[in-house]
Design a protein around this motif. Sequence first.
Motif, PDB file in Angstrom:
ATOM      1  N   GLU A 130       0.840  -1.201   0.000  1.00 36.12           N
ATOM      2  CA  GLU A 130       0.000   0.000   0.000  1.00 36.12           C
ATOM      3  C   GLU A 130       0.871   1.246   0.000  1.00 36.12           C
ATOM      4  OE1 GLU A 130      -4.239   1.184   1.969  1.00 36.12           O
ATOM      5  OE2 GLU A 130      -2.859  -0.010   3.141  1.00 36.12           O
ATOM      6  N   LEU A 131       0.486   2.219  -0.836  1.00 33.61           N
ATOM      7  CA  LEU A 131       1.194   3.498  -0.850  1.00 33.61           C
ATOM      8  C   LEU A 131       0.629   4.379   0.248  1.00 33.61           C
ATOM      9  CD1 LEU A 131       1.293   4.237  -4.682  1.00 33.61           C
ATOM     10  CD2 LEU A 131       3.237   3.661  -3.228  1.00 33.61           C
ATOM     11  N   GLU A 132       1.538   4.958   1.046  1.00 35.10           N
ATOM     12  CA  GLU A 132       1.089   5.846   2.110  1.00 35.10           C
ATOM     13  C   GLU A 132       2.161   6.896   2.346  1.00 35.10           C
ATOM     14  OE1 GLU A 132      -1.132   4.056   5.516  1.00 35.10           O
ATOM     15  OE2 GLU A 132       0.350   5.146   6.705  1.00 35.10           O
ATOM     16  N   GLY A 133       1.805   8.152   2.093  1.00 43.33           N
ATOM     17  CA  GLY A 133       2.766   9.233   2.314  1.00 43.33           C
ATOM     18  C   GLY A 133       4.035   9.080   1.506  1.00 43.33           C
ATOM     19  N   ASN A 134       3.907   8.813   0.209  1.00 44.55           N
ATOM     20  CA  ASN A 134       5.056   8.634  -0.693  1.00 44.55           C
ATOM     21  C   ASN A 134       5.935   7.448  -0.321  1.00 44.55           C
ATOM     22  OD1 ASN A 134       4.367  10.816  -2.324  1.00 44.55           O
ATOM     23  ND2 ASN A 134       5.455  12.256  -0.995  1.00 44.55           N
ATOM     24  N   LYS A 135       5.421   6.563   0.467  1.00 49.03           N
ATOM     25  CA  LYS A 135       6.171   5.367   0.842  1.00 49.03           C
ATOM     26  C   LYS A 135       5.363   4.130   0.482  1.00 49.03           C
ATOM     27  CE  LYS A 135       8.961   6.809   4.822  1.00 49.03           C
ATOM     28  NZ  LYS A 135       9.085   6.663   6.272  1.00 49.03           N
ATOM     29  N   LEU A 136       6.068   3.046   0.209  1.00 50.26           N
ATOM     30  CA  LEU A 136       5.392   1.774  -0.015  1.00 50.26           C
ATOM     31  C   LEU A 136       5.422   0.987   1.290  1.00 50.26           C
ATOM     32  CD1 LEU A 136       4.128  -0.405  -1.840  1.00 50.26           C
ATOM     33  CD2 LEU A 136       6.440  -1.198  -2.339  1.00 50.26           C
ATOM     34  N   ASN A 137       4.256   0.767   1.839  1.00 47.77           N
ATOM     35  CA  ASN A 137       4.160  -0.050   3.048  1.00 47.77           C
ATOM     36  C   ASN A 137       3.914  -1.502   2.656  1.00 47.77           C
ATOM     37  OD1 ASN A 137       4.489   2.075   4.773  1.00 47.77           O
ATOM     38  ND2 ASN A 137       2.291   2.437   5.034  1.00 47.77           N
ATOM     39  N   ILE A 138       4.677  -2.384   3.251  1.00 49.44           N
ATOM     40  CA  ILE A 138       4.473  -3.812   3.014  1.00 49.44           C
ATOM     41  C   ILE A 138       4.165  -4.464   4.357  1.00 49.44           C
ATOM     42  CG2 ILE A 138       5.495  -5.958   2.153  1.00 49.44           C
ATOM     43  CD1 ILE A 138       7.364  -4.263   0.451  1.00 49.44           C
ATOM     44  N   GLY A 139       3.090  -5.213   4.397  1.00 49.14           N
ATOM     45  CA  GLY A 139       2.713  -5.876   5.639  1.00 49.14           C
ATOM     46  C   GLY A 139       2.398  -7.330   5.405  1.00 49.14           C
ATOM     47  N   LEU A 140       2.539  -8.103   6.459  1.00 47.29           N
ATOM     48  CA  LEU A 140       2.155  -9.512   6.406  1.00 47.29           C
ATOM     49  C   LEU A 140       0.846  -9.653   7.170  1.00 47.29           C
ATOM     50  CD1 LEU A 140       2.949 -12.471   5.676  1.00 47.29           C
ATOM     51  CD2 LEU A 140       3.957 -12.612   7.952  1.00 47.29           C
ATOM     52  N   GLU A 141      -0.238  -9.779   6.430  1.00 45.83           N
ATOM     53  CA  GLU A 141      -1.557  -9.882   7.071  1.00 45.83           C
ATOM     54  C   GLU A 141      -1.683 -11.218   7.799  1.00 45.83           C
ATOM     55  OE1 GLU A 141      -3.731  -7.556   7.194  1.00 45.83           O
ATOM     56  OE2 GLU A 141      -5.754  -8.355   7.354  1.00 45.83           O
ATOM     57  N   TYR A 142      -1.303 -12.285   7.147  1.00 41.18           N
ATOM     58  CA  TYR A 142      -1.292 -13.589   7.810  1.00 41.18           C
ATOM     59  C   TYR A 142      -0.376 -14.551   7.056  1.00 41.18           C
ATOM     60  CZ  TYR A 142      -5.033 -14.420   4.346  1.00 41.18           C
ATOM     61  OH  TYR A 142      -5.778 -14.487   3.206  1.00 41.18           O
ATOM     62  N   ALA A 143       0.076 -15.549   7.737  1.00 39.66           N
ATOM     63  CA  ALA A 143       0.880 -16.627   7.147  1.00 39.66           C
ATOM     64  C   ALA A 143       0.734 -17.813   8.090  1.00 39.66           C
ATOM     65  CB  ALA A 143       2.338 -16.213   7.016  1.00 39.66           C
ATOM     66  N   ASP A 144      -0.025 -18.795   7.664  1.00 38.80           N
ATOM     67  CA  ASP A 144      -0.280 -19.918   8.571  1.00 38.80           C
ATOM     68  C   ASP A 144      -0.460 -21.225   7.818  1.00 38.80           C
ATOM     69  OD1 ASP A 144      -3.462 -20.393   8.319  1.00 38.80           O
ATOM     70  OD2 ASP A 144      -3.061 -18.250   8.262  1.00 38.80           O
ATOM     71  N   MET A 145      -0.225 -22.295   8.558  1.00 38.43           N
ATOM     72  CA  MET A 145      -0.414 -23.640   8.027  1.00 38.43           C
ATOM     73  C   MET A 145      -1.722 -24.194   8.568  1.00 38.43           C
ATOM     74  SD  MET A 145       3.425 -24.910   8.689  1.00 38.43           S
ATOM     75  CE  MET A 145       3.658 -23.794  10.041  1.00 38.43           C
ATOM     76  N   MET A 146      -2.429 -24.916   7.731  1.00 37.54           N
ATOM     77  CA  MET A 146      -3.711 -25.479   8.154  1.00 37.54           C
ATOM     78  C   MET A 146      -3.714 -26.972   7.834  1.00 37.54           C
ATOM     79  SD  MET A 146      -6.232 -22.446   6.794  1.00 37.54           S
ATOM     80  CE  MET A 146      -5.559 -22.242   5.165  1.00 37.54           C
ATOM     81  N   TYR A 147      -4.104 -27.764   8.805  1.00 38.32           N
ATOM     82  CA  TYR A 147      -4.123 -29.208   8.600  1.00 38.32           C
ATOM     83  C   TYR A 147      -5.489 -29.760   9.027  1.00 38.32           C
ATOM     84  CZ  TYR A 147      -2.789 -34.090   8.547  1.00 38.32           C
ATOM     85  OH  TYR A 147      -2.738 -35.435   8.262  1.00 38.32           O
ATOM     86  N   VAL A 148      -6.127 -30.459   8.092  1.00 39.74           N
ATOM     87  CA  VAL A 148      -7.440 -31.045   8.365  1.00 39.74           C
ATOM     88  C   VAL A 148      -7.228 -32.409   9.023  1.00 39.74           C
ATOM     89  CG1 VAL A 148      -9.599 -31.877   7.344  1.00 39.74           C
ATOM     90  CG2 VAL A 148      -8.446 -29.866   6.372  1.00 39.74           C
ATOM     91  N   ILE A 149      -7.556 -32.503  10.301  1.00 36.22           N
ATOM     92  CA  ILE A 149      -7.360 -33.765  11.018  1.00 36.22           C
ATOM     93  C   ILE A 149      -8.478 -34.759  10.669  1.00 36.22           C
ATOM     94  CG2 ILE A 149      -7.341 -34.821  13.321  1.00 36.22           C
ATOM     95  CD1 ILE A 149      -5.879 -32.351  14.308  1.00 36.22           C
ATOM     96  N   ASN A 150      -9.704 -34.304  10.709  1.00 42.18           N
ATOM     97  CA  ASN A 150     -10.829 -35.137  10.276  1.00 42.18           C
ATOM     98  C   ASN A 150     -11.974 -34.208   9.836  1.00 42.18           C
ATOM     99  OD1 ASN A 150     -12.264 -34.298  12.610  1.00 42.18           O
ATOM    100  ND2 ASN A 150     -11.361 -35.950  13.817  1.00 42.18           N
ATOM    101  N   ASN A 151     -13.154 -34.764   9.661  1.00 47.47           N
ATOM    102  CA  ASN A 151     -14.272 -33.959   9.152  1.00 47.47           C
ATOM    103  C   ASN A 151     -14.661 -32.820  10.079  1.00 47.47           C
ATOM    104  OD1 ASN A 151     -14.417 -35.481   6.894  1.00 47.47           O
ATOM    105  ND2 ASN A 151     -16.285 -36.587   7.454  1.00 47.47           N
TER     106      ASN A 151
END
Lengths: 381, 90
Positions: free
Chosen positions: A79-100
């Motif tokens: 995102e551009l903000e005040g002549n700067k490029l802001n970079i953020g990590l909104e989320y980063a996660d692993m998901m594992y389906v154990i059962n239904n």
Amino acid sequence: MKKILILLVLFPFALMHVNAQDFKPSNTQFMVRGYGHTGLNFYNVDGDKTSTFVGAAFSPIFLFKYNNKFIFESELEFELEGNKLNIGLEYADMMYVINNYITVRAGKFLLPFGTFMERLHPSWINRFSNKPLGFGHDGIAPSSDIGLEVRGAFPVGVSTLNYAVYVTNGPRLKTGDDEPDEAGMLLFVNYEDNNLNKAVGGRIGLLPFSNSSFEVGFSVYYAGNVGDTGSEFDGVNALLWAGDLSFVKQITPIRGIIDIKGQYNHSQIGDAVYNDPGDAARATYTFNNQSSAYYAQLGYRPSMSGNKILKNIELVTRYSTLQTPDGSLWEGNESEMSFGINYWLSWRSVIKANYHLKTKAVAGADNVDTQAFYLHWAIGL
Amino acid sequence: MKKLILILAIAISVPGIAIFLSGCEAQRSLAMQKSGAQLWAENCVRCHNIPSPSAYNDVDWETIGLHMRIRANLTAEQQQKIVDFLKSAN
């Protein structure tokens, strides 16, 4: 010569076989999705007018499906903000389906505290160009955190019940040492926990009808200690809760889709004594650290209209409020009324024309009124 | 502490309401018989517009289906039926 002729006849079939193998899908899949928006903002703050084009915001979402049970998700924000490029990590996660009925998530994930931040905030989903008061990264409730979560959904008769419980690093109390005006606020993303205590929380959602048109949910989030270990704020706790509801249904008599959404957030932080460097008369102060925010939104889209243009128009309105603690340096009482006309270019691309009237109550003075008009284009990838 | 007990009581009562609402056997079997197309139309729209099956290929729908199952809290059966429908209709 005969051999050459045989080879020439067989060659196209051999090529087809190779091509078929080339396009055979693998179990492992990598996919880039995401969303972005850009537009024009116009403000009128008590007669002081400004307008500006806002730089494009781009949020790519990376999905890596290892197999049918394991998937990794990550979202970046540019995102551009005040002549700067802001970079953020909104989320980063692993998901594992154990059962239904049980899925485990680990990493930095969107918290199921209500539904707005977890499901509805992306610009191509949010019917307005801004978030309701008190919601978002600077809101009074958490949007994401680092930890471990168990979630799932299962049918209960005609109803569907979903749940999520999690443990995370939890919030950190802003003591006012760095930013005196924000003393008593919570900082929700702790990349490095400031104490041994972890926050626990969860949400339970019920879709009582078989057509899934209505959902009601309740969330709670508790941190036994939000202060730094060994500091004077060690032991200050925080209890937050939220209620949310959603009703979305195509109703034949009105020839369109009704979309109702709402969420109420409440925050109660334990008592603490803060320093006030700006007021020599009171070197220290305390206050009842209680905040609340809610929004209610109504949308209508005549999706059953025979007119090609009319069926893509959506009318929306929203009311939201934010109340922050009396006696704090960030005390306030704000409300916002919003109206919008959206035109859907496709199922995932929309032009939004929104008008907002925000009123901020100021102690001992006239209210500050802000009118805003946004014309934005948003797209989901 | 009283507030916490009240909140927990409300949280515990929600499953009870769900069980209460689940009384009708005929409706239950109706819910089980829902097609992938019905589930696609009813569930996607809870958050966003209904996607066109042609928007992605079969492989992409598998990935998106798993992602949405977790994000939107779909049941395993709903996910499977919706993905099967999207793959058959694209």
